[in-house]
Design an enzyme around this catalytic site. Structure first.
Site, mmCIF file in Angstrom:
data_model
loop_
_atom_site.group_PDB
_atom_site.id
_atom_site.type_symbol
_atom_site.label_atom_id
_atom_site.label_comp_id
_atom_site.label_asym_id
_atom_site.label_seq_id
_atom_site.Cartn_x
_atom_site.Cartn_y
_atom_site.Cartn_z
ATOM 1 N N CYS A 113 0.730 -1.106 0.159
ATOM 2 C CA CYS A 113 -0.083 -0.049 -0.143
ATOM 3 C C CYS A 113 1.081 1.168 -0.129
ATOM 4 C CB CYS A 113 -0.908 -0.051 1.127
ATOM 5 S SG CYS A 113 -0.166 0.014 2.863
ATOM 6 N N ARG A 151 -3.398 -0.660 5.454
ATOM 7 C CA ARG A 151 -3.926 -1.562 5.001
ATOM 8 C C ARG A 151 -3.079 -2.774 4.485
ATOM 9 N NH1 ARG A 151 -5.159 2.161 -0.195
ATOM 10 N NH2 ARG A 151 -3.367 2.883 0.366
ATOM 11 N N ASP A 165 -8.273 3.944 1.270
ATOM 12 C CA ASP A 165 -7.135 4.405 2.269
ATOM 13 C C ASP A 165 -7.886 4.721 3.715
ATOM 14 O OD1 ASP A 165 -5.232 5.248 3.891
ATOM 15 O OD2 ASP A 165 -4.107 6.126 2.099
HETATM 16 P P1 4NP Z 1 -1.761 2.979 4.099
HETATM 17 O O1 4NP Z 1 -2.363 4.431 4.591
HETATM 18 O O2 4NP Z 1 -1.454 3.181 2.673
HETATM 19 O O3 4NP Z 1 -2.907 2.032 4.231
HETATM 20 O O4 4NP Z 1 -0.498 2.298 5.076
HETATM 21 C C1 4NP Z 1 -1.427 5.436 4.733
HETATM 22 C C2 4NP Z 1 -0.728 5.673 5.795
HETATM 23 C C3 4NP Z 1 -0.022 6.955 6.014
HETATM 24 C C4 4NP Z 1 -0.130 7.885 4.958
HETATM 25 C C5 4NP Z 1 -0.806 7.540 3.759
HETATM 26 C C6 4NP Z 1 -1.669 6.428 3.652
HETATM 27 N N1 4NP Z 1 0.606 9.044 5.085
HETATM 28 O O5 4NP Z 1 0.389 9.753 4.101
HETATM 29 O O6 4NP Z 1 1.510 9.208 5.775
#
Ligand code: 4NP
Length: 155
Positions: A9, A15, A123
């Site tokens: 991800c 995720r 997300d």
């Molecule tokens: P992930 O969610 O891709 O599902 O781990 C996110 C976690 C952090 C960030 C973006 C998406 N961020 O911009 O820090």
């Protein structure tokens, strides 16, 4: 040689840690290795988001030992299957693929349950708390299907 599967991800804290924990829990460890990584590098070395740890725990899964890492081109050599959570992860990962064999390893994870529809796992990072329960339910269903196929193919 174990079969190796990578979940990807953006941050590797919401995720893909859930997808890693779920799929590993459905597969025999001696035969299958599941890992996860992020296309972004902000959370390298960090634990999964507390909300992912909590929803996993509620469902009897402990993902608290996982640590964030950055997806790298070398992962195409290491892993047999690469599942991405959304179309933006898909473009980012495909852009690093050295050849068509590497590209063919990359799949949108929800195509397992909605074939050919390229549906994103939303997300949940900036969203409401129940976003994590929704993500967990989607990934649980997709990982059931992936595990069944992998076991049928590799046993
Ligand atoms: P992930 O969610 O891709 O599902 O781990 C996110 C976690 C952090 C960030 C973006 C998406 N961020 O911009 O820090």
């Amino acid at each position: 040689m174990p079969v190796k599967i990578l979940m990807v991800c953006l941050g590797n804290i919401c995720r893909s840690p859930l997808a890693e924990g779920l799929l590993q829990s459905k597969l025999p460890r001696e035969k299958f290795i599941v890992d996860s990584a992020g296309t972004g590098n902000w959370h390298v070395g960090k634990q999964p988001d507390a909300r992912s740890i909590a929803i996993a725990k509620l469902n009897g899964l402990d993902i608290s030992c996982q640590r964030g890492r950055h997806f790298s081109k070398k992962d195409f050599e290491e892993y047999h299957y690469i599942y991405v959570m959304d179309s933006s992860n898909y473009s980012d990962v495909i852009s690093l693929a050295p050849n068509s064999e590497a590209k063919s390893k990359v799949k949108m994870i929800l195509n397992e349950i909605f074939p050919g529809e390229n549906v994103d796992v939303p997300d949940p990072y900036f969203g409401l708390e129940n976003g994590f329960a929704n993500v967990y339910a989607m990934l649980d269903e997709a990982c059931d299907s992936i595990a069944q196929k992998l076991i049928a193919k590799h046993f």
